[in-house]
Enzyme design. Sequence first.
Site, PDB file in Angstrom:
ATOM      1  N   ASP A 101       0.719  -1.104  -0.143  1.00  9.20           N
ATOM      2  CA  ASP A 101      -0.089  -0.112   0.002  1.00  9.20           C
ATOM      3  C   ASP A 101       0.760   1.121   0.030  1.00  9.20           C
ATOM      4  O   ASP A 101       2.299   1.137   0.155  1.00  9.20           O
ATOM      5  CB  ASP A 101      -0.893   0.038   1.314  1.00  9.20           C
ATOM      6  CG  ASP A 101      -1.766   1.213   1.341  1.00  9.20           C
ATOM      7  OD1 ASP A 101      -2.238   1.602   0.294  1.00  9.20           O
ATOM      8  OD2 ASP A 101      -1.830   1.683   2.520  1.00  9.20           O
TER       9      ASP A 101
ATOM     10  N   ALA B 223      -0.002   5.447   1.561  1.00  2.00           N
ATOM     11  CA  ALA B 223      -0.348   5.975   2.717  1.00  2.00           C
ATOM     12  C   ALA B 223      -0.429   5.287   3.825  1.00  2.00           C
ATOM     13  O   ALA B 223      -1.008   4.282   3.801  1.00  2.00           O
ATOM     14  CB  ALA B 223      -1.254   6.866   2.417  1.00  2.00           C
TER      15      ALA B 223
ATOM     16  N   ALA C  37     -13.263  10.368   9.851  1.00  2.91           N
ATOM     17  CA  ALA C  37     -13.017  10.110   8.535  1.00  2.91           C
ATOM     18  C   ALA C  37     -12.030   9.010   8.366  1.00  2.91           C
ATOM     19  O   ALA C  37     -11.758   8.379   7.274  1.00  2.91           O
ATOM     20  CB  ALA C  37     -11.943  11.420   8.336  1.00  2.91           C
TER      21      ALA C  37
ATOM     22  N   MET D 293     -11.086   4.043   5.885  1.00  2.00           N
ATOM     23  CA  MET D 293      -9.781   4.269   5.005  1.00  2.00           C
ATOM     24  C   MET D 293      -9.604   2.912   4.370  1.00  2.00           C
ATOM     25  O   MET D 293      -9.632   1.601   5.117  1.00  2.00           O
ATOM     26  CB  MET D 293      -8.676   4.518   5.912  1.00  2.00           C
ATOM     27  CG  MET D 293      -7.319   4.883   5.301  1.00  2.00           C
ATOM     28  SD  MET D 293      -7.606   6.220   4.287  1.00  2.00           S
ATOM     29  CE  MET D 293      -7.639   7.650   5.669  1.00  2.00           C
TER      30      MET D 293
ATOM     31  N   LYS E 197     -11.575   6.136  -2.920  1.00  2.00           N
ATOM     32  CA  LYS E 197     -12.130   7.551  -2.549  1.00  2.00           C
ATOM     33  C   LYS E 197     -13.468   7.927  -2.545  1.00  2.00           C
ATOM     34  O   LYS E 197     -14.057   8.386  -1.750  1.00  2.00           O
ATOM     35  CB  LYS E 197     -11.225   8.712  -3.060  1.00  2.00           C
ATOM     36  CG  LYS E 197      -9.708   8.520  -2.557  1.00  2.00           C
ATOM     37  CD  LYS E 197      -9.499   8.256  -0.883  1.00  2.00           C
ATOM     38  CE  LYS E 197      -8.180   7.575  -0.569  1.00  2.00           C
ATOM     39  NZ  LYS E 197      -7.953   7.005   0.761  1.00  2.00           N
TER      40      LYS E 197
ATOM     41  N   HIS F  82     -15.220   5.912   0.063  1.00  2.00           N
ATOM     42  CA  HIS F  82     -14.582   6.161   1.186  1.00  2.00           C
ATOM     43  C   HIS F  82     -15.744   7.316   1.489  1.00  2.00           C
ATOM     44  O   HIS F  82     -16.061   7.441   2.570  1.00  2.00           O
ATOM     45  CB  HIS F  82     -13.383   6.921   1.224  1.00  2.00           C
ATOM     46  CG  HIS F  82     -12.749   7.161   2.798  1.00  2.00           C
ATOM     47  ND1 HIS F  82     -11.459   6.945   2.901  1.00  2.00           N
ATOM     48  CD2 HIS F  82     -13.361   7.467   3.635  1.00  2.00           C
ATOM     49  CE1 HIS F  82     -11.337   7.340   4.161  1.00  2.00           C
ATOM     50  NE2 HIS F  82     -12.567   7.710   4.635  1.00  2.00           N
TER      51      HIS F  82
ATOM     52  N   ARG G  10     -10.151  -2.051  -3.468  1.00  2.00           N
ATOM     53  CA  ARG G  10     -10.370  -2.972  -2.297  1.00  2.00           C
ATOM     54  C   ARG G  10     -11.957  -2.701  -1.933  1.00  2.00           C
ATOM     55  O   ARG G  10     -12.655  -2.047  -1.968  1.00  2.00           O
ATOM     56  CB  ARG G  10      -9.383  -2.335  -1.165  1.00  2.00           C
ATOM     57  CG  ARG G  10      -8.160  -2.497  -1.636  1.00  2.00           C
ATOM     58  CD  ARG G  10      -7.200  -1.472  -0.608  1.00  2.00           C
ATOM     59  NE  ARG G  10      -5.860  -1.386  -1.169  1.00  2.00           N
ATOM     60  CZ  ARG G  10      -4.957  -0.224  -0.859  1.00  2.00           C
ATOM     61  NH1 ARG G  10      -5.531   0.461  -0.069  1.00  2.00           N
ATOM     62  NH2 ARG G  10      -3.749  -0.618  -1.395  1.00  2.00           N
TER      63      ARG G  10
ATOM     64  N   ASP H 105      -1.628  -1.018   5.992  1.00  2.00           N
ATOM     65  CA  ASP H 105      -2.041  -0.576   7.199  1.00  2.00           C
ATOM     66  C   ASP H 105      -3.519  -0.488   7.626  1.00  2.00           C
ATOM     67  O   ASP H 105      -4.252  -0.007   8.916  1.00  2.00           O
ATOM     68  CB  ASP H 105      -1.579   0.773   7.602  1.00  2.00           C
ATOM     69  CG  ASP H 105      -2.221   1.706   6.533  1.00  2.00           C
ATOM     70  OD1 ASP H 105      -2.913   2.645   7.206  1.00  2.00           O
ATOM     71  OD2 ASP H 105      -2.151   1.725   5.397  1.00  2.00           O
TER      72      ASP H 105
END
Length: 271
Positions: A13, A15, A46, A50, A54, A57, A162, A188
């Site tokens: 990944d 970030a 927010a 994650m 986006k 999201h 994902r 993460d």
Amino acid sequence: MQGYQHLEAVIFDWAGTVVDFGSFAPTQVLIDVFAAQGIAVSMAEARIPMGLAKWDHIKALGQLPDVAARWQARFGSPMQDADVDRLYQQFMPLQVERVGEYSAPIPGAIDTINQLRARGLKIGSCSGYPRVVMDRLLPLAAAAGYAPDHTVATDDLPAGGRPGPWMALANVLALALKDVRHCVKVDDTVPGIAEGLSAGMWTVGLSSSGNAVGLTAEEWLALTPAQQDSHRQPAASQLTAAGAHYVVDTIAQLPAVLALIDARMAKGERP
């Protein structure tokens, strides 16, 4: 340097994994976009969805009960897909503009990547960022010393991102890897671990550098060991519950884990 005998590649990944300790670039922009609509969203809120693409999201964030209630109170109706489209259009230029502010490699990342390359592994990558953001981030990362062999953005594939396996599998194709079971997905977030598992790969979760803890590297290092542990445990539990084969603090600890995985493969074990 001795190579791994059975592993072929690691797929990272971005970030919170290789760059942007604490994964701040996506979250802060989301907060600002919702604020422009008169909707207060906390950093904790927010961060909940994650790892998703986006657009997804934003939709998932708007469907959180408390956020949905604020939206209903503000606009008199629930958030619709057209609202998500509008927020996404506002999100994109801000994300492109600001991603560079959060592009610094996580401590130990460059050294780890170099070690893996020296041991014969290919380096793949994928992200919840769309291609327009990755096009901004890639040269910044390269200038800092990180240039993966392949990168897949969340809107590169018709199937989507994902928690499906498609971005990870696109790396397998592009890197001409022989077996998905010879790959390790490092992430993460829970959707990122799900991605690796659904692709048939080994998975390693990073508990401390990513979204769940949500601290800068400086903030993390300023904590006492006991304070670090109190932040680490909930994040590690989430990743373990998602099915991660291993969970460590940061990418700096990855080489030792890969050695364990390679040894397990030598005994005939598979993910």
